[in-house]
Motif scaffolding. Structure first.
Motif, PDB file in Angstrom:
ATOM      1  N   GLU A 101      -1.987  -0.264  -6.425  1.00 30.10           N
ATOM      2  CA  GLU A 101      -1.688   0.072  -5.031  1.00 30.10           C
ATOM      3  C   GLU A 101      -2.736   0.413  -4.380  1.00 30.10           C
ATOM      4  OE1 GLU A 101       1.155   3.432  -4.511  1.00 30.10           O
ATOM      5  OE2 GLU A 101       1.216   3.300  -2.511  1.00 30.10           O
ATOM      6  N   GLY A 102      -2.983  -0.196  -3.205  1.00 27.96           N
ATOM      7  CA  GLY A 102      -4.171  -0.018  -2.210  1.00 27.96           C
ATOM      8  C   GLY A 102      -5.469  -0.786  -2.476  1.00 27.96           C
ATOM      9  N   ASP A 131      -9.417   2.809   4.499  1.00 25.88           N
ATOM     10  CA  ASP A 131      -7.866   3.043   4.129  1.00 25.88           C
ATOM     11  C   ASP A 131      -7.020   3.063   5.461  1.00 25.88           C
ATOM     12  OD1 ASP A 131      -8.830   3.163   1.508  1.00 25.88           O
ATOM     13  OD2 ASP A 131      -9.077   5.547   1.566  1.00 25.88           O
ATOM     14  N   HIS A 155       4.300   1.058   6.160  1.00 32.79           N
ATOM     15  CA  HIS A 155       5.298   2.013   5.727  1.00 32.79           C
ATOM     16  C   HIS A 155       6.889   1.722   6.224  1.00 32.79           C
ATOM     17  CE1 HIS A 155       2.390   4.127   3.088  1.00 32.79           C
ATOM     18  NE2 HIS A 155       1.762   3.862   4.070  1.00 32.79           N
ATOM     19  N   GLY A 209      -1.278   9.516   7.694  1.00 40.40           N
ATOM     20  CA  GLY A 209      -0.890   9.234   6.574  1.00 40.40           C
ATOM     21  C   GLY A 209       0.064   7.927   6.364  1.00 40.40           C
ATOM     22  N   ARG A 227      -2.948   3.663   0.666  1.00 40.41           N
ATOM     23  CA  ARG A 227      -3.445   4.365  -0.345  1.00 40.41           C
ATOM     24  C   ARG A 227      -4.665   4.241  -1.014  1.00 40.41           C
ATOM     25  NH1 ARG A 227       1.174   6.989  -4.561  1.00 40.41           N
ATOM     26  NH2 ARG A 227       0.295   9.012  -4.737  1.00 40.41           N
ATOM     27  N   ASN A 228      -5.483   5.201  -1.066  1.00 41.71           N
ATOM     28  CA  ASN A 228      -6.961   5.004  -1.820  1.00 41.71           C
ATOM     29  C   ASN A 228      -6.616   4.961  -3.362  1.00 41.71           C
ATOM     30  OD1 ASN A 228      -9.504   5.947  -3.146  1.00 41.71           O
ATOM     31  ND2 ASN A 228     -10.176   5.668  -0.873  1.00 41.71           N
ATOM     32  N   ARG A 284      -6.084   8.501  -4.083  1.00 41.75           N
ATOM     33  CA  ARG A 284      -4.645   8.583  -4.221  1.00 41.75           C
ATOM     34  C   ARG A 284      -3.907   9.069  -2.714  1.00 41.75           C
ATOM     35  NH1 ARG A 284      -2.730   4.988  -6.893  1.00 41.75           N
ATOM     36  NH2 ARG A 284      -1.076   6.098  -7.545  1.00 41.75           N
ATOM     37  N   ALA A 285      -5.159   9.522  -1.871  1.00 40.38           N
ATOM     38  CA  ALA A 285      -4.629   9.801  -0.570  1.00 40.38           C
ATOM     39  C   ALA A 285      -4.582   8.726   0.264  1.00 40.38           C
ATOM     40  CB  ALA A 285      -5.816  10.851   0.045  1.00 40.38           C
ATOM     41  N   TYR A 286      -3.627   8.806   1.305  1.00 41.70           N
ATOM     42  CA  TYR A 286      -3.203   7.803   2.466  1.00 41.70           C
ATOM     43  C   TYR A 286      -4.194   7.840   3.485  1.00 41.70           C
ATOM     44  CZ  TYR A 286       0.926   6.660  -0.423  1.00 41.70           C
ATOM     45  OH  TYR A 286       1.898   6.380  -1.243  1.00 41.70           O
TER      46      TYR A 286
END
Ligand SMILES: [Zn+2]
Length: 342
Positions: free
Chosen positions: A200-201, A243, A268, A289, A293-294, A298-300
């Motif tokens: 993801e991302g 991101d 989203h 947010g 997602r990085n 894992r942060a948006y």
């Protein structure tokens, strides 16, 4: 352009060692410079014959030549089905020269060239260490749509790998003859359908490592890795910066002037968002947010939307009057701070 050593010697690709030797001797006698004095054509031909024989008479080099279409002194480095380089041999000034610019394979070395030259010019042939050698890494590119890169996906990639021949178990011979399964090379190219998880991302150009799916190692050494380079197809509305995701959101004059709560589409889903009173075109607002997602942290990231005021196309007396009333509201010329030239 690759030299066909089999054609140079006039033998079949399945010819065994004795046939190759016989053909070489016959041709070498005919084209030897001693029997053709001052004949540059014969000299050139003689060198070609020597070169072809040096490769085809050596099982290792012949196998390499059959597999790669060349012998480059880097037998294990980068069998890359997605790249083709031509033959690197040059015959110049009476000696053999190698065009280094053709050596595209990473980790390519020249440790075997002395060996090959020694062979060509009758020198001592150094024994090559046949120890284990780690397989080379490979890289393939895969293109995924924007939404799949954002959400993560699984891609199926056909990967060509060199594997040991099943017919002869890698020996290259069966019953003393060249193995028909691999034409004596000991290796065959197999196409494997690999399923690779794309996180993801994943960003455009990012590489996903698949351990142990590169070229097979030799002598019990491990295989190299496969790197899947992800190319992300751009989206019509969403653009990515780091991101963060950017979009442009059209609003009416009334919404921009009076302020409004509008629906902004994000990766989203729709989000209710505010346009404050007195918002001009070009102003950008942030939805925390709501970005991508990085893959590491894992942060948006955030979603940034830029307001664009659209003007009605339908002209009417009522509209004229309203527009005139709006013009009255400007306290100054909106362009008064702009320079009038360079
Ligand atoms: Zn075989």
């Amino acid at each position: 352009m690759a030299v066909d050593y089999y054609r140079v010697l006039g033998v079949d690709r399945s010819a065994d060692a004795a046939e190759i030797k016989k053909a070489y001797r016959k041709l070498a006698r005919k084209h030897h410079p001693d029997v053709n004095p001052d004949n540059p054509e014969a000299e050139k031909r003689f060198k070609e014959i020597q070169e072809a024989y040096a490769v085809l008479s050596d099982p290792d080099k012949r196998r390499q030549y059959d597999t790669f279409g060349r012998v480059d002194g880097a037998p294990d480095a980068g069998f890359d089905p997605f790249r083709r380089t031509g033959s690197s041999w040059r015959n110049a000034g009476g000696g053999f020269r190698v065009d280094v610019s053709d050596f595209g394979a990473p980790g390519g070395g020249f440790q075997d060239l002395g060996d090959l030259f020694g062979d060509l010019f009758g020198g001592r042939r150094a024994a090559r260490a046949a120890g284990p050698r780690q397989g080379a890494d490979q890289e393939v590119e895969v293109e995924v749509p924007f939404q799949e890169a954002v959400r993560g996906t699984t891609v199926t990639i056909p990967v060509q790998r060199q594997v040991q021949c099943g017919t002869c178990g890698g020996d290259g011979t069966t019953d003393g003859r060249a193995c028909p399964g691999c034409r004596g090379s000991g290796v065959v190219v197999s196409t494997e359908r690999l399923r690779v998880k794309v996180p993801e991302g994943v960003a455009d150009g990012q590489r996903v490592r698949v351990a142990g799916k590169g070229t097979e190692g030799r002598g019990g050494a491990g295989a190299g890795d496969l790197f899947v380079r992800v190319k992300v197809r751009p989206h019509r509305f969403f653009t990515r910066q780091g991101d963060d995701v950017h979009t442009t959101v059209p609003v009416t004059f009334s919404e921009a002037y009076r302020g409004a709560e509008i629906e902004v589409g994000t990766i989203h889903g729709p989000v209710r968002a505010k346009v404050p009173p007195g918002t001009s075109s070009g102003r950008t607002f942030r939805l925390r947010g709501k970005g991508i997602r990085n893959t590491r942290t894992r942060a948006y990231g955030d979603h940034l939307y830029t307001v664009q005021i659209v003007v009605p196309k339908v002209m009417s007396p009522a509209g004229e009057e309203a527009a005139r009333a709006v013009a009255e509201l400007y306290q100054s010329n909106p362009r008064e701070d702009l320079p009038t030239g360079l």
